[in-house]
Design a protein around this motif. Structure first.
Motif, PDB file in Angstrom:
ATOM      1  N   MET A 113     -21.216 -43.106  34.521  1.00 35.60           N
ATOM      2  CA  MET A 113     -20.548 -41.918  33.998  1.00 35.60           C
ATOM      3  C   MET A 113     -19.595 -42.274  32.861  1.00 35.60           C
ATOM      4  O   MET A 113     -19.417 -41.480  31.925  1.00 35.60           O
ATOM      5  N   CYS A 114     -18.997 -43.456  32.918  1.00 34.64           N
ATOM      6  CA  CYS A 114     -18.169 -43.915  31.791  1.00 34.64           C
ATOM      7  C   CYS A 114     -19.034 -44.099  30.544  1.00 34.64           C
ATOM      8  O   CYS A 114     -18.642 -43.722  29.431  1.00 34.64           O
ATOM      9  N   TYR A 115     -20.221 -44.662  30.738  1.00 37.00           N
ATOM     10  CA  TYR A 115     -21.156 -44.821  29.625  1.00 37.00           C
ATOM     11  C   TYR A 115     -21.606 -43.460  29.098  1.00 37.00           C
ATOM     12  O   TYR A 115     -21.740 -43.263  27.885  1.00 37.00           O
ATOM     13  N   ASP A 116     -21.796 -42.513  29.999  1.00 35.63           N
ATOM     14  CA  ASP A 116     -22.197 -41.157  29.601  1.00 35.63           C
ATOM     15  C   ASP A 116     -21.116 -40.484  28.760  1.00 35.63           C
ATOM     16  O   ASP A 116     -21.416 -39.726  27.840  1.00 35.63           O
ATOM     17  N   ARG A 117     -19.858 -40.749  29.040  1.00 29.30           N
ATOM     18  CA  ARG A 117     -18.770 -40.174  28.240  1.00 29.30           C
ATOM     19  C   ARG A 117     -18.570 -40.939  26.932  1.00 29.30           C
ATOM     20  O   ARG A 117     -18.060 -40.384  25.956  1.00 29.30           O
ATOM     21  N   TYR A 118     -18.943 -42.218  26.930  1.00 28.43           N
ATOM     22  CA  TYR A 118     -18.808 -43.023  25.718  1.00 28.43           C
ATOM     23  C   TYR A 118     -19.816 -42.594  24.655  1.00 28.43           C
ATOM     24  O   TYR A 118     -19.498 -42.552  23.463  1.00 28.43           O
ATOM     25  N   MET A 119     -21.038 -42.269  25.077  1.00 25.45           N
ATOM     26  CA  MET A 119     -22.115 -41.978  24.144  1.00 25.45           C
ATOM     27  C   MET A 119     -21.837 -40.780  23.226  1.00 25.45           C
ATOM     28  O   MET A 119     -22.018 -40.885  22.006  1.00 25.45           O
ATOM     29  N   PRO A 120     -21.391 -39.621  23.731  1.00 31.25           N
ATOM     30  CA  PRO A 120     -21.179 -38.493  22.803  1.00 31.25           C
ATOM     31  C   PRO A 120     -20.004 -38.709  21.853  1.00 31.25           C
ATOM     32  O   PRO A 120     -19.903 -38.018  20.834  1.00 31.25           O
ATOM     33  N   ILE A 121     -19.123 -39.653  22.162  1.00 31.92           N
ATOM     34  CA  ILE A 121     -17.984 -39.920  21.277  1.00 31.92           C
ATOM     35  C   ILE A 121     -18.384 -40.879  20.166  1.00 31.92           C
ATOM     36  O   ILE A 121     -18.085 -40.647  18.988  1.00 31.92           O
ATOM     37  N   CYS A 122     -19.059 -41.966  20.529  1.00 30.94           N
ATOM     38  CA  CYS A 122     -19.365 -43.016  19.559  1.00 30.94           C
ATOM     39  C   CYS A 122     -20.757 -42.888  18.931  1.00 30.94           C
ATOM     40  O   CYS A 122     -20.976 -43.382  17.829  1.00 30.94           O
ATOM     41  N   LYS A 123     -21.683 -42.258  19.647  1.00 34.14           N
ATOM     42  CA  LYS A 123     -23.039 -42.102  19.117  1.00 34.14           C
ATOM     43  C   LYS A 123     -23.524 -40.682  19.376  1.00 34.14           C
ATOM     44  O   LYS A 123     -24.522 -40.462  20.069  1.00 34.14           O
ATOM     45  N   ALA A 124     -22.799 -39.743  18.809  1.00 35.62           N
ATOM     46  CA  ALA A 124     -23.063 -38.330  19.100  1.00 35.62           C
ATOM     47  C   ALA A 124     -24.458 -37.896  18.661  1.00 35.62           C
ATOM     48  O   ALA A 124     -25.115 -37.109  19.349  1.00 35.62           O
ATOM     49  N   LEU A 125     -24.935 -38.409  17.541  1.00 27.33           N
ATOM     50  CA  LEU A 125     -26.235 -37.972  17.027  1.00 27.33           C
ATOM     51  C   LEU A 125     -27.396 -38.490  17.865  1.00 27.33           C
ATOM     52  O   LEU A 125     -28.477 -37.904  17.867  1.00 27.33           O
ATOM     53  N   HIS A 126     -27.180 -39.578  18.588  1.00 32.42           N
ATOM     54  CA  HIS A 126     -28.249 -40.167  19.399  1.00 32.42           C
ATOM     55  C   HIS A 126     -28.104 -39.839  20.887  1.00 32.42           C
ATOM     56  O   HIS A 126     -28.886 -40.335  21.688  1.00 32.42           O
ATOM     57  N   TYR A 127     -27.104 -39.036  21.225  1.00 33.00           N
ATOM     58  CA  TYR A 127     -26.814 -38.781  22.643  1.00 33.00           C
ATOM     59  C   TYR A 127     -28.004 -38.139  23.355  1.00 33.00           C
ATOM     60  O   TYR A 127     -28.381 -38.548  24.452  1.00 33.00           O
ATOM     61  N   GLY A 128     -28.614 -37.146  22.716  1.00 32.67           N
ATOM     62  CA  GLY A 128     -29.716 -36.429  23.358  1.00 32.67           C
ATOM     63  C   GLY A 128     -30.934 -37.299  23.587  1.00 32.67           C
ATOM     64  O   GLY A 128     -31.654 -37.113  24.581  1.00 32.67           O
ATOM     65  N   THR A 129     -31.176 -38.243  22.694  1.00 32.42           N
ATOM     66  CA  THR A 129     -32.359 -39.104  22.842  1.00 32.42           C
ATOM     67  C   THR A 129     -32.107 -40.274  23.773  1.00 32.42           C
ATOM     68  O   THR A 129     -33.008 -40.693  24.509  1.00 32.42           O
ATOM     69  N   LEU A 130     -30.889 -40.836  23.754  1.00 32.70           N
ATOM     70  CA  LEU A 130     -30.590 -41.997  24.590  1.00 32.70           C
ATOM     71  C   LEU A 130     -30.377 -41.624  26.051  1.00 32.70           C
ATOM     72  O   LEU A 130     -30.636 -42.429  26.947  1.00 32.70           O
ATOM     73  N   LEU A 131     -29.875 -40.405  26.282  1.00 32.92           N
ATOM     74  CA  LEU A 131     -29.614 -39.975  27.656  1.00 32.92           C
ATOM     75  C   LEU A 131     -30.435 -38.727  27.980  1.00 32.92           C
ATOM     76  O   LEU A 131     -29.887 -37.679  28.320  1.00 32.92           O
TER      77      LEU A 131
END
Length: 204
Positions: A113-131
């Motif tokens: 869940m920490c990784y899930d919160r990290y992704m939209p902050i640091c890699k917002a454009l790739h969030y939908g594809t990575l998760l």
């Protein structure tokens, strides 16, 4: 000097000395358990309707939380109500297995869940594809699988050690540090090292 085969049961910690305090402990434990059951039940019922990764992991976290509570609190409630302290050797091993399983899974899910919160902050454009849904399912399965692996290794390693001292646990449920106090050799350092390695792997 006796060995582990002579220990047929463990004595759990008595949280109260009088019947009135035991009844109070029973009521408080029951109220807290019901509140946790209600709260996690609401999360689970809402999680089925919300299909975002955060709520998917929150649903899994609620399940692991319910499992960890259901592993320890009912025995404590039973002991307070019936004024008993004993836990069989097998019952202690089973309780330790499920407790380690749910706690390890919960630790892994919190890391995810920490990784899930990290992704939209640091890699917002790739969030939908990575998760995506498949990736979330794989990560949740990995969390439960790691919990199962640790629940096999830790209790088996703990109960393989020779136990030859007093069987009075200093806690209201069975846990590894209390059982390691009963070992009559320095082999318990193996389990302590294994716990440290497991914690480091969880952080990685």
């Amino acid at each position: 000097m006796s060995n582990s085969s002579s220990i047929s049961h463990f004595l759990l910690l008595a949280l109260a000395d009088t019947w009135q305090l035991q009844l109070l402990h029973f009521c408080l434990s029951l109220a807290i358990s019901l509140a946790a059951l209600l709260g996690n039940g609401l999360i689970i019922s809402a999680g089925h309707q919300l299909h975002t990764p955060m709520f998917f992991f929150l649903l899994n976290l609620a399940l692991s939380h319910l499992g960890s509570i259901g592993t320890t609190v009912p025995k404590a409630i039973h002991n307070s109500l019936w004024d008993t302290r004993t836990s069989s050797y097998t019952g202690c091993a089973v309780q330790l297995f499920f407790f380690v399983f749910f706690i390890s899974a919960e630790f892994s899910l919190l890391t995810i869940m920490c990784y899930d919160r990290y992704m939209p902050i640091c890699k917002a454009l790739h969030y939908g594809t990575l998760l995506g849904s498949r990736a979330c399912a794989h990560m949740a399965a990995a969390a439960w699988a790691s919990g199962f692996l640790f629940s096999l290794l830790h209790p088996a390693n703990t109960f393989s050690l020779p136990l030859c001292q007093d069987n009075s646990l200093g806690h209201f449920f069975c846990e590894i540090p209390q059982i390691l106090k009963f070992t009559c050799s320095t082999s318990y350092l193996r389990e302590l090292g294994f716990i440290a390695v497991s914690a480091c792997l969880g952080l990685i």
